[in-house]
Design a protein around this motif. Structure first.
Motif, mmCIF file in Angstrom:
data_model
loop_
_atom_site.group_PDB
_atom_site.id
_atom_site.type_symbol
_atom_site.label_atom_id
_atom_site.label_comp_id
_atom_site.label_asym_id
_atom_site.label_seq_id
_atom_site.Cartn_x
_atom_site.Cartn_y
_atom_site.Cartn_z
ATOM 1 N N LEU A 169 0.949 -1.007 0.158
ATOM 2 C CA LEU A 169 -0.020 -0.076 0.007
ATOM 3 C C LEU A 169 0.984 1.226 -0.063
ATOM 4 C CD1 LEU A 169 -2.837 1.232 0.139
ATOM 5 C CD2 LEU A 169 -2.781 1.165 2.673
ATOM 6 N N ALA A 170 2.087 1.208 0.649
ATOM 7 C CA ALA A 170 2.985 2.434 0.877
ATOM 8 C C ALA A 170 3.488 2.571 -0.427
ATOM 9 C CB ALA A 170 3.862 2.239 1.883
ATOM 10 N N ARG A 171 4.086 1.506 -1.298
ATOM 11 C CA ARG A 171 4.476 1.787 -2.401
ATOM 12 C C ARG A 171 3.783 2.304 -3.585
ATOM 13 N NH1 ARG A 171 8.322 -3.785 -3.482
ATOM 14 N NH2 ARG A 171 8.783 -2.450 -5.271
ATOM 15 N N LEU A 175 4.419 5.429 -5.647
ATOM 16 C CA LEU A 175 4.197 5.654 -7.062
ATOM 17 C C LEU A 175 3.052 6.630 -7.870
ATOM 18 C CD1 LEU A 175 4.874 4.310 -9.742
ATOM 19 C CD2 LEU A 175 2.912 2.803 -9.483
ATOM 20 N N ALA A 176 2.000 6.818 -7.018
ATOM 21 C CA ALA A 176 1.178 7.762 -7.304
ATOM 22 C C ALA A 176 1.833 9.105 -7.110
ATOM 23 C CB ALA A 176 -0.143 7.520 -6.187
ATOM 24 N N THR A 185 -4.545 7.221 -7.944
ATOM 25 C CA THR A 185 -4.951 8.053 -6.847
ATOM 26 C C THR A 185 -6.511 7.595 -6.762
ATOM 27 O OG1 THR A 185 -3.463 9.427 -7.377
ATOM 28 C CG2 THR A 185 -5.056 10.068 -5.540
ATOM 29 N N ALA A 186 -7.234 7.791 -7.617
ATOM 30 C CA ALA A 186 -8.846 7.561 -7.506
ATOM 31 C C ALA A 186 -8.845 6.100 -7.068
ATOM 32 C CB ALA A 186 -9.499 7.718 -8.940
ATOM 33 N N LEU A 187 -8.104 5.056 -7.702
ATOM 34 C CA LEU A 187 -8.386 3.726 -6.997
ATOM 35 C C LEU A 187 -7.952 3.532 -5.735
ATOM 36 C CD1 LEU A 187 -6.953 1.719 -10.229
ATOM 37 C CD2 LEU A 187 -9.476 1.864 -9.529
ATOM 38 N N LEU A 188 -7.085 4.087 -5.375
ATOM 39 C CA LEU A 188 -6.489 3.937 -3.934
ATOM 40 C C LEU A 188 -7.497 4.672 -3.000
ATOM 41 C CD1 LEU A 188 -2.728 4.881 -4.338
ATOM 42 C CD2 LEU A 188 -3.537 2.446 -3.750
ATOM 43 N N GLU A 189 -7.878 5.820 -3.403
ATOM 44 C CA GLU A 189 -9.008 6.399 -2.584
ATOM 45 C C GLU A 189 -10.176 5.622 -2.513
ATOM 46 O OE1 GLU A 189 -9.668 10.279 -3.996
ATOM 47 O OE2 GLU A 189 -7.619 11.092 -3.345
ATOM 48 N N ASP A 208 -11.545 -0.228 2.342
ATOM 49 C CA ASP A 208 -11.627 -1.637 2.451
ATOM 50 C C ASP A 208 -10.520 -2.446 2.643
ATOM 51 O OD1 ASP A 208 -14.449 -1.403 2.002
ATOM 52 O OD2 ASP A 208 -14.119 -1.606 -0.361
ATOM 53 N N MET A 209 -9.267 -1.716 2.726
ATOM 54 C CA MET A 209 -7.973 -2.357 2.831
ATOM 55 C C MET A 209 -7.640 -2.280 4.093
ATOM 56 S SD MET A 209 -5.734 -0.720 -0.471
ATOM 57 C CE MET A 209 -6.401 -1.067 -2.171
#
Length: 242
Positions: free
Chosen positions: A15-17, A21-22, A37-41, A46-47
């Protein structure tokens, strides 16, 4: 309402990497950074880290274990109470069984005595039935003999009456035949007499008719003679007057 997603354990380093990258892509003005960024947000809520999932599982398991232990303890207490109650009932049943065994022995003895008495009663009943059967057979034989005798007497009377009736019928037949013979003879005689009377009547009628014819001829002759006389007499009278 959003559809639930399947949750999997995601390593924190990964998750940090992805976040690093983003940031680099954003610094390089790469359009892909927006999408990443949209996918991570979108999936960040849920992570969960592995430690967090384990803690949640341990907490839930401890709660369920405590609930099951309490339920098991209550069930164990109920079972102990039930076992105690059953032991009390078993003791009472054993006491009743001992009393029942004594009563059973008494009942067995009474049953045997009753069987003996019943056997005696049956033997007496069979003897009584045998005597009654003998009396019944004797009475039936006596009744049969009387009925047979009465039947023979009635048959003899009937045969005698039948013979008498046949004799009377024969006598009546003979009398009837004799009367019929006499009637035929009388009928024949009456027929002959009737024919004779008829012939005599015809002859008488013929004589009367001949007599009437003769009288008519005589009257006619007289009338002609009278007419002639009147005629001739009238002529002679006229001549004399002249």
């Amino acid at each position: 309402m959003e559809k639930g997603r399947d949750i999997q354990c995601v390593p924190a380093e990964m998750l940090a990497r992805l976040k690093a990258l983003a940031e680099r892509l954003w610094a390089d003005n790469n359009p892909s950074s927006v999408h990443l960024t949209a996918l991570l947000e979108e999936f960040e809520p849920d992570m969960k880290a592995l430690g967090q999932i384990v803690k949640e599982y341990e907490t839930e398991f401890s709660s369920r274990l405590s609930s099951k232990e309490g339920e098991f303890t209550r069930k164990e207490e109920r079972l102990k109470e039930k076992i105690q109650t059953l032991n009390s009932r078993l003791s009472a049943l054993e006491s009743e069984h001992a009393s029942g065994a004594k009563k059973t022995e008494e009942l067995k003895k009474a049953f045997k005595d009753t069987e003996v008495h019943l056997g005696e009663v049956r033997a007496g009943a069979m003897e009584t039935e045998r005597e009654m059967n003998l009396k019944y057979v004797s009475k039936m034989q006596e009744l049969y003999d009387r009925v047979n005798k009465k039947e023979q007497e009635m048959l003899s009377d009937w045969e005698e009456k039948n013979r008498t009736l046949e004799n009377r019928l024969q006598a009546l037949d003979g009398d009837h035949a004799e009367r019929m013979r006499q009637l035929k003879f009388r009928e024949k005689a009456l027929g002959e007499d009737a024919r004779a009377r008829k012939a005599e009547l015809i002859r008488t009628f013929d004589r009367i008719r001949e007599d009437l014819d003769a009288r008519e001829r005589s009257v006619a002759a007289r009338e002609r003679a009278l007419a002639y006389w009147k005629k001739t007499g009238s002529g002679e009278t006229g001549k004399g007057e002249q």
